[in-house]
Motif scaffolding. Structure first.
Motif, PDB file in Angstrom:
ATOM      1  N   GLU A 180       5.956   6.314   7.600  1.00 39.99           N
ATOM      2  CA  GLU A 180       7.203   6.759   8.130  1.00 39.99           C
ATOM      3  C   GLU A 180       7.055   6.046   9.478  1.00 39.99           C
ATOM      4  O   GLU A 180       8.264   5.246   9.830  1.00 39.99           O
TER       5      GLU A 180
ATOM      6  N   GLY B  23      10.885  -1.960  11.132  1.00 40.97           N
ATOM      7  CA  GLY B  23      12.362  -1.798  11.240  1.00 40.97           C
ATOM      8  C   GLY B  23      12.918  -2.312  12.566  1.00 40.97           C
ATOM      9  O   GLY B  23      13.693  -3.015  12.645  1.00 40.97           O
ATOM     10  N   VAL B  24      12.484  -1.728  13.586  1.00 44.30           N
ATOM     11  CA  VAL B  24      12.711  -1.970  15.001  1.00 44.30           C
ATOM     12  C   VAL B  24      12.731  -3.701  15.218  1.00 44.30           C
ATOM     13  O   VAL B  24      13.389  -4.521  15.805  1.00 44.30           O
TER      14      VAL B  24
ATOM     15  N   GLU C  92       9.339   2.487  10.601  1.00 43.94           N
ATOM     16  CA  GLU C  92      10.185   2.672  11.999  1.00 43.94           C
ATOM     17  C   GLU C  92       9.841   1.462  12.764  1.00 43.94           C
ATOM     18  O   GLU C  92      10.531   0.699  13.541  1.00 43.94           O
TER      19      GLU C  92
END
Length: 85
Positions: free
Chosen positions: A22, A29-30, A26
């Motif tokens: 997870e 994704g950023v 993240e």
């Protein structure tokens, strides 16, 4: 023992790997939104701006094109003398 081992060892390892996944999702994704999408959007913006600017140069008059060509040749010769000469 097998039940205890599954709950206390296997499940904890699986949950830990899931938690790390997870966090990694993240972070990537950023990075994707900020770096990759930013570069693509910047390229699109610059391309649109250049298209808008070059559209203004297209008058449809041969005289304008010849004058522009002559000016660019003179600028090129000057630059060649200054930089290359």
């Amino acid at each position: 023992f097998a039940g205890w081992f599954d709950q206390n060892v296997v499940d904890r390892v699986v949950n830990w790997i899931g938690y790390l996944s997870e966090i990694w999702a993240e972070v990537t994704g950023v990075t994707d939104r900020q770096v990759v999408d930013g570069a693509v959007n910047w390229t699109a913006t610059v391309t649109m701006w250049l298209g808008t600017q070059s559209r203004r140069l297209q008058t449809g008059y041969a005289q304008s094109y010849m004058l522009t060509t002559a000016v660019m040749v003179v600028i090129g010769l000057i630059l060649f003398q200054v930089i290359g000469g």
